[in-house]
Design a protein around this motif. Structure first.
Motif, PDB file in Angstrom:
ATOM      1  N   MET A 234     -38.462  22.996  14.652  1.00 42.22           N
ATOM      2  CA  MET A 234     -38.916  21.771  14.012  1.00 42.22           C
ATOM      3  C   MET A 234     -38.698  20.572  14.937  1.00 42.22           C
ATOM      4  O   MET A 234     -39.571  19.703  15.075  1.00 42.22           O
ATOM      5  N   GLY A 235     -37.524  20.516  15.592  1.00 42.08           N
ATOM      6  CA  GLY A 235     -37.228  19.403  16.484  1.00 42.08           C
ATOM      7  C   GLY A 235     -38.185  19.332  17.655  1.00 42.08           C
ATOM      8  O   GLY A 235     -38.644  18.255  18.047  1.00 42.08           O
ATOM      9  N   VAL A 236     -38.502  20.495  18.238  1.00 42.28           N
ATOM     10  CA  VAL A 236     -39.447  20.525  19.362  1.00 42.28           C
ATOM     11  C   VAL A 236     -40.830  20.075  18.900  1.00 42.28           C
ATOM     12  O   VAL A 236     -41.512  19.286  19.572  1.00 42.28           O
ATOM     13  N   ALA A 237     -41.257  20.540  17.737  1.00 45.81           N
ATOM     14  CA  ALA A 237     -42.583  20.182  17.219  1.00 45.81           C
ATOM     15  C   ALA A 237     -42.682  18.689  16.941  1.00 45.81           C
ATOM     16  O   ALA A 237     -43.750  18.091  17.104  1.00 45.81           O
ATOM     17  N   ARG A 238     -41.579  18.076  16.540  1.00 49.45           N
ATOM     18  CA  ARG A 238     -41.610  16.647  16.205  1.00 49.45           C
ATOM     19  C   ARG A 238     -41.231  15.752  17.384  1.00 49.45           C
ATOM     20  O   ARG A 238     -41.107  14.534  17.221  1.00 49.45           O
ATOM     21  N   GLY A 239     -41.033  16.321  18.559  1.00 48.30           N
ATOM     22  CA  GLY A 239     -40.723  15.518  19.737  1.00 48.30           C
ATOM     23  C   GLY A 239     -39.297  15.011  19.786  1.00 48.30           C
ATOM     24  O   GLY A 239     -39.001  14.031  20.481  1.00 48.30           O
ATOM     25  N   GLN A 240     -38.381  15.698  19.105  1.00 48.28           N
ATOM     26  CA  GLN A 240     -36.989  15.259  19.094  1.00 48.28           C
ATOM     27  C   GLN A 240     -36.275  15.618  20.404  1.00 48.28           C
ATOM     28  O   GLN A 240     -35.311  14.957  20.792  1.00 48.28           O
ATOM     29  N   PRO A 242     -37.262  15.946  24.166  1.00 46.13           N
ATOM     30  CA  PRO A 242     -38.259  15.843  25.239  1.00 46.13           C
ATOM     31  C   PRO A 242     -37.979  16.786  26.404  1.00 46.13           C
ATOM     32  O   PRO A 242     -38.895  17.164  27.129  1.00 46.13           O
ATOM     33  N   GLN A 243     -36.722  17.173  26.584  1.00 50.47           N
ATOM     34  CA  GLN A 243     -36.414  18.071  27.694  1.00 50.47           C
ATOM     35  C   GLN A 243     -37.014  19.452  27.505  1.00 50.47           C
ATOM     36  O   GLN A 243     -37.064  20.250  28.445  1.00 50.47           O
ATOM     37  N   ALA A 244     -37.489  19.741  26.288  1.00 52.02           N
ATOM     38  CA  ALA A 244     -38.134  21.037  26.045  1.00 52.02           C
ATOM     39  C   ALA A 244     -39.515  21.107  26.683  1.00 52.02           C
ATOM     40  O   ALA A 244     -40.092  22.199  26.824  1.00 52.02           O
ATOM     41  N   PRO A 248     -46.123  25.522  25.799  1.00 51.40           N
ATOM     42  CA  PRO A 248     -45.495  26.520  24.915  1.00 51.40           C
ATOM     43  C   PRO A 248     -44.484  27.402  25.638  1.00 51.40           C
ATOM     44  O   PRO A 248     -43.421  27.721  25.090  1.00 51.40           O
ATOM     45  N   GLY A 249     -44.804  27.771  26.873  1.00 50.49           N
ATOM     46  CA  GLY A 249     -43.895  28.627  27.618  1.00 50.49           C
ATOM     47  C   GLY A 249     -42.572  27.957  27.911  1.00 50.49           C
ATOM     48  O   GLY A 249     -41.495  28.549  27.757  1.00 50.49           O
ATOM     49  N   ARG A 250     -42.674  26.689  28.324  1.00 51.95           N
ATOM     50  CA  ARG A 250     -41.441  25.958  28.635  1.00 51.95           C
ATOM     51  C   ARG A 250     -40.635  25.696  27.366  1.00 51.95           C
ATOM     52  O   ARG A 250     -39.404  25.784  27.376  1.00 51.95           O
ATOM     53  N   THR A 273     -32.022  12.959  23.219  1.00 53.42           N
ATOM     54  CA  THR A 273     -32.666  13.033  21.905  1.00 53.42           C
ATOM     55  C   THR A 273     -34.072  12.449  21.900  1.00 53.42           C
ATOM     56  O   THR A 273     -34.715  12.385  20.850  1.00 53.42           O
ATOM     57  N   GLY A 274     -34.549  11.990  23.032  1.00 52.38           N
ATOM     58  CA  GLY A 274     -35.932  11.547  23.104  1.00 52.38           C
ATOM     59  C   GLY A 274     -36.157  10.094  22.770  1.00 52.38           C
ATOM     60  O   GLY A 274     -37.290   9.623  22.815  1.00 52.38           O
TER      61      GLY A 274
END
Length: 752
Positions: A234-240, A242-244, A248-250, A273-274
């Motif tokens: 959920m955090g990745v999908a919402r841009g929480q 940014p280091q992710a 999709p692979g990264r 935390t972005g």
């Protein structure tokens, strides 16, 4: 026929009477049997009642009252639990057992129920005779007469005290646990850090408001029971996070890495935390399998760290890089040199006269001079070269590209000329004097630390050679420095082993030729070879041994004078040289006076000799204060080697001095060089003009002696008078002393 009838008649009457009797007997027998059965039934009922009573007495507390509530009967358990005897209870009401635990309404309801013919059941807390409380489960029923009217009441009670105590303890435990949980929740919510806990199945079971504030972009999606993996997705999908990344692979790789760290627990790591904030995450798993994570917002710390890192590599006064920044740049230059083979160099610069400027013009003037030199260095340095201030009066330049050693030396010479240009300070023209140590980035130094060391050694040699010069590091310098360190180590041992000795050089009066005293000169045999006193003293000052060495000389000198006095001789006074570091000791005056007292000598016996350099080293008034205190106690103060340094008339006025010693460099050539003769005459005249005496050092010829005598010098010291004497020879010298005949023959004393 009549008899028979009579008989028959008589027989009939008897028969009739017998039948009646038989009927009566039968009826009686029937009653008797019925009565017997009734008695048997009563006995059985009585037996059963006794059995019931026995059973009740075993397990129940039984009491009977009349209609008014007055106790008429109680059983043994009633007496046992209440502590009262049967006699004490019968005739009393149950008020005797009232504990005060229940409100009055409680018993009003009870009486209303039983008075109306009903049965009441409830739990009552009574107070025993001893004051102890006990609980009973009570059932109270009315006792009715044949007419149906209530005659009294029967109460059967069961002791439930242990159950009530257990219930109370359980209730207290539940209450305590509830309070603890409430407190824990309050504490967790009061903590500004984000806190979250996951169960053994990695499901979210607890979090606080700080956790939601830590991750604002996904706060509204956080729910009880969600897994850690769901939270990350959920955090990745919402841009929480940014280091992710965006691919999709990264993102998958980042989530997998986070899951591994989460599974291992016990880690501490930072997370962006972005929203320009940084969070420190610490996770640990409890013995019960719960994983607790704490997330601390360290944004302010990271910003401060960045600022501190920048400031940590900058000198606040000049804005130049500092030692740390220089070390980084030097390390980079050495890596580049190893890669491309270029010649590079490190220049260490020291402002020789900063202390003098601070003492005479003030620290603001000194700061102005430092900033001016910093500007000159920055203007002189070429692109790619690094200028740094590495100490109070020390600078450095890293020059990564030079053709060869000759270019490095030419660079340093030009730099000296640039820096030596006068500076206007407070309306005055001040000429800065700098010394430079030069070390090449060569194979001799494999690390930046070694290059620093080489440049520092070269700078030390430049200052030792007279200051204001450039000196290139040579490996022999390192060997010399290592030798000085070895001397320092041996000197420390010698001080502990009392291996330091002194020699005493006599002084005489020009007026009448009499002996007036000695100067104590330090001596030390190292491995059977004498160590030159100037080298020994310099090493002692460099390594913090000068104070201990000084007190050793004081003790030996005063002990020798004491022995000579005890032998009936007149040794006069003894002069001892002291260093600036000694005069700065808080207890110096006290310890010197203590040594005089130890040897039973008056203060006038002792003379303190200081050099011009010591006076110039006393800008903080500490030395002037110490000298004044010594003089106030009757100890004379002499200024040694006068004319060889930078002392001015201001210093003579400021410091308490009794005597000026003319340096041997002036005395040596007074017969051949007119300038030396003039300077010597001037110093003697100056001393007398200021109410001081003059002592000439290094007097070795009759011509020197006669010139000094003509100029009115007060005392002579040198080989013409006597060589420095070992302590064991001093007594013999005094016993055989006469006005020296060699002053007529010109024969100097034998050199030691």
């Amino acid at each position: 026929m009549r008899n028979i009838s009579v008989i028959h008649s008589g027989a009939g009457e008897e028969d009739i009477r017998s039948m009646e009797e038989i009927d009566l007997d039968c009826a009686w027998e029937e009653k008797t049997r019925r009565m017997a059965r009734a008695v048997s039934d009563l006995e059985r009922i009585e037996t059963e009642l006794l059995a019931y009573q026995t059973a009740l007495d075993q397990h129940a507390i039984v009491g009977i009252t009349d209609r008014r509530g007055v106790i008429t009967a109680v059983n043994e358990p009633f007496c046992r639990i209440s502590g009262y005897t049967r006699e004490e209870l019968v005739g009393k009401t149950h008020a005797v057992l009232n504990s005060g635990v229940h409100p009055k309404d409680y018993f009003v309801t009870m009486w209303r129920t039983i008075a109306s013919g009903g049965t009441w059941r409830g739990e009552i807390c009574n107070r025993a005779k001893c004051g102890k409380l006990y609980w009973v489960d009570s059932t109270i029923a009315p006792i009715k007469g044949d007419d149906g009217q209530i005659k009294g009441y029967l109460a059967i009670r069961i002791d439930v005290t242990e159950r009530k105590i257990a219930e109370a303890e359980r209730a207290a435990e539940i209450e305590a646990r509830t309070r603890a949980e409430t407190l824990l929740r309050d504490v967790i919510e009061a903590i500004p850090d984000g806190i979250a806990a996951f169960d053994a199945d990695d499901r979210l079971i607890l979090w606080n408001e700080g956790f939601l504030q830590t991750y604002p972009k996904m706060a509204d999606g956080i729910r009880l029971g969600m897994s850690f993996a769901e939270m990350l997705h959920m955090g990745v999908a919402r841009g929480q996070f940014p280091q992710a990344g965006n691919s999709p692979g990264r993102q998958k790789a980042w989530i997998d890495a986070c899951m591994r760290m989460h599974a291992e627990s016990g880690h501490t790591f930072l997370r962006d935390t972005g929203d320009e904030r940084w969070v420190q995450v610490r996770e640990s798993r409890s013995p019960s399998g719960h994983l607790v994570g704490i997330r601390t917002d360290i944004t302010a710390l990271k910003r401060a760290e960045t600022l501190i890192r920048k400031q940590a590599e900058r000198d606040p006064l000049t804005g130049l890089g500092n030692r740390k920044a220089l070390a980084k740049r030097l390390a980079a230059a050495m890596r580049a040199r190893r890669k491309d083979g270029n010649c590079g160099a490190l220049f260490f610069l020291d402002l020789d006269n900063l202390k003098q400027i601070n003492d005479t013009l003030g620290h603001d003037a000194g700061d102005h001079l430092i900033t001016t030199l910093a500007e000159r260095l920055s203007a002189y340095a070429r692109e790619g070269e690094t200028v740094a201030r590495i100490g109070g009066d020390e600078f450095a330049i890293v020059v990564p590209r030079l053709a060869d050693m000759a270019e490095a030396q030419a660079y340093g010479e030009d730099l000296l000329a640039t820096l030596d240009a006068p500076v206007r300070i407070q309306g005055r023209s001040v000429a800065p004097r700098c010394s430079i140590g030069l070390a090449l980035l060569s194979e001799d130094a494999r690390t930046a630390k070694e290059v620093f060391k080489h440049a520092d050694i070269a700078l030390y040699q430049a200052k030792a050679r007279g200051r204001g010069t450039l000196c290139l590091f040579d490996p022999a310098m390192k060997a010399e420095l290592e030798e000085r360190r070895a001397i320092a180590d041996d000197l420390a041992v010698a001080l502990l082993a009392d291996e330091i000795e002194i020699a005493l050089q006599p002084k005489t009066s020009f007026k009448d030729g009499r002996h007036t005293g000695f100067e104590a000169l330090v001596r030390w045999q190292r491995g059977g070879e004498p160590v030159p006193p100037p080298l020994m003293i310099a090493v002692a000052e460099e390594n913090g041994l000068i104070v201990a060495l000084g007190y050793r000389i004081f003790d030996l000198a005063l002990a020798t004078i004491r022995n000579l006095v005890d032998a009936g001789l007149a040794p006069g006074s003894v002069a001892v040289n002291v260093a600036a570091m000694q005069l700065r000791q808080d207890d110096f005056v006290t310890r010197v006076l203590g040594l005089l007292d130890k040897h039973g000598l008056p203060p006038a016996t002792l003379e303190i000799e200081v050099t011009e350099h010591v006076l110039l080293d006393g800008g903080d008034d500490c030395i002037a204060h110490t000298l004044a205190a010594l003089r106030a106690h009757g100890i004379r103060v002499s200024l040694d080697d006068f004319g060889t340094g930078y002392a001015s008339l201001t210093h003579l006025k400021r410091f308490p001095v009794d005597c000026l010693k003319v340096d041997r460099s002036f005395v040596r050539d007074i017969a051949r060089e007119p300038d030396n003769a003039i300077l010597t005459r001037t110093i003697i005249t100056l001393a007398h003009s200021l109410g001081m005496e003059a002592v000439a050092e290094g007097v070795e010829s009759v011509a020197q002696y006669q010139f000094l005598e003509e100029q009115g010098c007060d005392y002579a010291q040198g080989y013409l008078i006597a060589r420095p004497l070992p302590r064991r020879e001093v007594a013999a010298y005094l016993r055989g002393f006469t006005a020296p005949a060699r002053l007529r023959t010109g024969s100097p004393a034998a050199r030691p």
